[in-house]
Write a protein that holds these residues in place. Structure first.
Motif, PDB file in Angstrom:
ATOM      1  N   MET A 183       0.894  -1.505  -0.168  1.00 34.60           N
ATOM      2  CA  MET A 183       0.022   0.026  -0.344  1.00 34.60           C
ATOM      3  C   MET A 183       0.676   1.142   0.291  1.00 34.60           C
ATOM      4  O   MET A 183       1.567   0.967   0.386  1.00 34.60           O
ATOM      5  CB  MET A 183      -0.822   0.124   1.840  1.00 34.60           C
ATOM      6  CG  MET A 183      -1.966   1.177   1.060  1.00 34.60           C
ATOM      7  SD  MET A 183      -1.250   2.951   1.976  1.00 34.60           S
ATOM      8  CE  MET A 183      -1.973   1.285   3.957  1.00 34.60           C
ATOM      9  N   TYR A 184       0.810   1.940  -0.724  1.00 34.83           N
ATOM     10  CA  TYR A 184       1.134   3.432  -0.970  1.00 34.83           C
ATOM     11  C   TYR A 184       0.425   4.516  -0.492  1.00 34.83           C
ATOM     12  O   TYR A 184      -0.733   4.823  -0.388  1.00 34.83           O
ATOM     13  CB  TYR A 184       1.352   3.361  -2.441  1.00 34.83           C
ATOM     14  CG  TYR A 184       2.040   3.189  -2.801  1.00 34.83           C
ATOM     15  CD1 TYR A 184       2.108   1.240  -3.717  1.00 34.83           C
ATOM     16  CD2 TYR A 184       3.973   2.540  -2.645  1.00 34.83           C
ATOM     17  CE1 TYR A 184       1.855   0.572  -4.152  1.00 34.83           C
ATOM     18  CE2 TYR A 184       5.021   1.460  -3.271  1.00 34.83           C
ATOM     19  CZ  TYR A 184       3.363   0.386  -3.755  1.00 34.83           C
ATOM     20  OH  TYR A 184       4.290  -0.496  -4.491  1.00 34.83           O
ATOM     21  N   LEU A 185       1.010   5.734   0.225  1.00 32.54           N
ATOM     22  CA  LEU A 185       0.669   7.049   0.258  1.00 32.54           C
ATOM     23  C   LEU A 185       1.288   7.994  -0.083  1.00 32.54           C
ATOM     24  O   LEU A 185       2.819   7.982   0.472  1.00 32.54           O
ATOM     25  CB  LEU A 185       1.080   6.860   2.593  1.00 32.54           C
ATOM     26  CG  LEU A 185      -0.022   8.370   2.701  1.00 32.54           C
ATOM     27  CD1 LEU A 185      -1.851   7.760   2.621  1.00 32.54           C
ATOM     28  CD2 LEU A 185       0.381   8.742   4.179  1.00 32.54           C
ATOM     29  N   GLN A 186       0.485   8.447  -0.863  1.00 29.63           N
ATOM     30  CA  GLN A 186       1.740   9.748  -1.639  1.00 29.63           C
ATOM     31  C   GLN A 186       1.465  10.620  -0.809  1.00 29.63           C
ATOM     32  O   GLN A 186      -0.090  11.155  -0.951  1.00 29.63           O
ATOM     33  CB  GLN A 186       1.059   9.576  -2.914  1.00 29.63           C
ATOM     34  CG  GLN A 186       1.641  11.129  -3.830  1.00 29.63           C
ATOM     35  CD  GLN A 186       3.239  10.951  -4.304  1.00 29.63           C
ATOM     36  OE1 GLN A 186       3.409   9.668  -4.480  1.00 29.63           O
ATOM     37  NE2 GLN A 186       4.056  11.932  -4.038  1.00 29.63           N
ATOM     38  N   MET A 187       1.906  11.529  -0.599  1.00 28.61           N
ATOM     39  CA  MET A 187       2.086  13.072   0.137  1.00 28.61           C
ATOM     40  C   MET A 187       2.725  14.316  -0.304  1.00 28.61           C
ATOM     41  O   MET A 187       4.087  13.898  -0.889  1.00 28.61           O
ATOM     42  CB  MET A 187       2.616  12.793   1.883  1.00 28.61           C
ATOM     43  CG  MET A 187       2.217  11.932   2.101  1.00 28.61           C
ATOM     44  SD  MET A 187       2.765  11.554   4.015  1.00 28.61           S
ATOM     45  CE  MET A 187       4.685  11.374   3.878  1.00 28.61           C
ATOM     46  N   ASN A 188       1.211  15.163  -1.021  1.00 30.88           N
ATOM     47  CA  ASN A 188       1.894  16.066  -1.597  1.00 30.88           C
ATOM     48  C   ASN A 188       1.697  17.299  -0.901  1.00 30.88           C
ATOM     49  O   ASN A 188       0.986  17.681   0.094  1.00 30.88           O
ATOM     50  CB  ASN A 188       0.897  16.473  -2.730  1.00 30.88           C
ATOM     51  CG  ASN A 188       1.501  14.699  -4.073  1.00 30.88           C
ATOM     52  OD1 ASN A 188       2.418  14.983  -4.313  1.00 30.88           O
ATOM     53  ND2 ASN A 188       0.184  14.646  -4.576  1.00 30.88           N
ATOM     54  N   ASN A 189       2.308  18.654  -1.409  1.00 29.32           N
ATOM     55  CA  ASN A 189       1.788  19.805  -0.829  1.00 29.32           C
ATOM     56  C   ASN A 189       2.654  19.764   0.341  1.00 29.32           C
ATOM     57  O   ASN A 189       1.634  20.244   1.507  1.00 29.32           O
ATOM     58  CB  ASN A 189       0.429  20.323  -0.737  1.00 29.32           C
ATOM     59  CG  ASN A 189       0.627  21.874  -0.446  1.00 29.32           C
ATOM     60  OD1 ASN A 189       1.661  22.523  -0.767  1.00 29.32           O
ATOM     61  ND2 ASN A 189      -0.763  21.993  -0.109  1.00 29.32           N
ATOM     62  N   LEU A 190       3.310  18.963   0.675  1.00 31.45           N
ATOM     63  CA  LEU A 190       3.207  18.997   2.587  1.00 31.45           C
ATOM     64  C   LEU A 190       4.147  19.510   3.465  1.00 31.45           C
ATOM     65  O   LEU A 190       4.281  21.151   2.725  1.00 31.45           O
ATOM     66  CB  LEU A 190       4.770  17.684   3.257  1.00 31.45           C
ATOM     67  CG  LEU A 190       4.616  16.732   2.352  1.00 31.45           C
ATOM     68  CD1 LEU A 190       5.667  15.743   1.762  1.00 31.45           C
ATOM     69  CD2 LEU A 190       3.788  15.819   3.613  1.00 31.45           C
ATOM     70  N   ILE A 191       3.385  20.145   4.676  1.00 31.34           N
ATOM     71  CA  ILE A 191       3.333  21.409   5.272  1.00 31.34           C
ATOM     72  C   ILE A 191       4.756  21.159   6.789  1.00 31.34           C
ATOM     73  O   ILE A 191       4.631  19.696   7.488  1.00 31.34           O
ATOM     74  CB  ILE A 191       2.425  21.869   5.660  1.00 31.34           C
ATOM     75  CG1 ILE A 191       1.569  20.592   6.620  1.00 31.34           C
ATOM     76  CG2 ILE A 191       1.433  22.570   4.322  1.00 31.34           C
ATOM     77  CD1 ILE A 191       0.302  21.340   6.983  1.00 31.34           C
ATOM     78  N   PRO A 192       5.252  21.583   7.367  1.00 34.00           N
ATOM     79  CA  PRO A 192       5.524  21.299   9.415  1.00 34.00           C
ATOM     80  C   PRO A 192       4.593  20.040   9.581  1.00 34.00           C
ATOM     81  O   PRO A 192       5.333  19.805  10.688  1.00 34.00           O
ATOM     82  CB  PRO A 192       6.095  22.747   9.312  1.00 34.00           C
ATOM     83  CG  PRO A 192       6.995  23.438   8.124  1.00 34.00           C
ATOM     84  CD  PRO A 192       5.889  23.035   7.341  1.00 34.00           C
ATOM     85  N   GLU A 193       3.496  21.352   9.047  1.00 31.22           N
ATOM     86  CA  GLU A 193       2.512  20.017  10.547  1.00 31.22           C
ATOM     87  C   GLU A 193       2.612  18.296  10.239  1.00 31.22           C
ATOM     88  O   GLU A 193       1.829  18.121  10.964  1.00 31.22           O
ATOM     89  CB  GLU A 193       1.708  20.977  10.652  1.00 31.22           C
ATOM     90  CG  GLU A 193       1.386  21.926  11.641  1.00 31.22           C
ATOM     91  CD  GLU A 193       2.140  23.290  10.258  1.00 31.22           C
ATOM     92  OE1 GLU A 193       2.725  24.517  10.815  1.00 31.22           O
ATOM     93  OE2 GLU A 193       2.140  23.423   9.030  1.00 31.22           O
ATOM     94  N   ASP A 194       3.003  18.412   8.860  1.00 26.91           N
ATOM     95  CA  ASP A 194       3.136  17.000   8.475  1.00 26.91           C
ATOM     96  C   ASP A 194       4.498  16.247   9.478  1.00 26.91           C
ATOM     97  O   ASP A 194       4.281  15.090   8.791  1.00 26.91           O
ATOM     98  CB  ASP A 194       2.362  16.525   7.287  1.00 26.91           C
ATOM     99  CG  ASP A 194       1.551  17.197   6.333  1.00 26.91           C
ATOM    100  OD1 ASP A 194       2.549  17.461   5.386  1.00 26.91           O
ATOM    101  OD2 ASP A 194       1.028  16.847   7.355  1.00 26.91           O
ATOM    102  N   THR A 195       4.506  16.812   9.669  1.00 25.97           N
ATOM    103  CA  THR A 195       6.297  16.381  10.714  1.00 25.97           C
ATOM    104  C   THR A 195       5.763  15.663  11.365  1.00 25.97           C
ATOM    105  O   THR A 195       4.939  15.454  12.164  1.00 25.97           O
ATOM    106  CB  THR A 195       7.480  17.294  11.135  1.00 25.97           C
ATOM    107  OG1 THR A 195       7.792  17.966  10.110  1.00 25.97           O
ATOM    108  CG2 THR A 195       8.167  16.675  11.412  1.00 25.97           C
TER     109      THR A 195
END
Length: 122
Positions: free
Chosen positions: A79-91
């Motif tokens: 399974m894959y999780l593509q994460m785009n437009n990442l922001i610091p809060e995603d850390t």
């Protein structure tokens, strides 16, 4: 038993992208739902996204809707999780998880991966 190996984390600048992978092995037929959770030190682990192995149903946390996408490759049990437009809060430390109920609640999770760190710099 089901074994989950998650990978793909790293350091990325804000606005960038990462793709996390979760490879499942063992008695995978015991699970029908694959999820991602994340945790920041000192905070509760929180739900991010999930999908059924057949891809018919998926859910996302409001904080990632429109930016993250989940997909499955049944041939590879991955399974894959593509994460785009990442922001610091995603850390956070991101965990792959498996269960048999389409729910964002941890009590429905039966198996966990070891975690992969995602760090987003501003």
């Amino acid at each position: 038993q089901v074994q989950l190996v998650d990978s793909g984390g790293g350091l990325v600048q804000a606005g960038g992208s990462l793709r996390l992978s979760c490879a499942a092995s063992g008695r995978t037929w015991r699970t029908t739902v694959i999820s991602w959770f994340r945790q920041v030190p000192g905070k509760e682990r929180e739900f991010v996204a999930q999908t059924t192995w057949n891809g018919d149903h998926s859910n996302y946390a409001d904080s990632v809707k429109g930016r993250f996408g989940i997909s499955v490759d049944n041939g590879k049990n991955t399974m894959y999780l593509q994460m785009n437009n990442l922001i610091p809060e995603d850390t956070a430390l991101y965990y792959c998880a498996a269960g048999s109920t389409l729910s964002s609640e941890e009590r429905h999770i039966n198996y966990w991966g070891q975690g992969t760190q995602v760090t987003v710099s501003s």
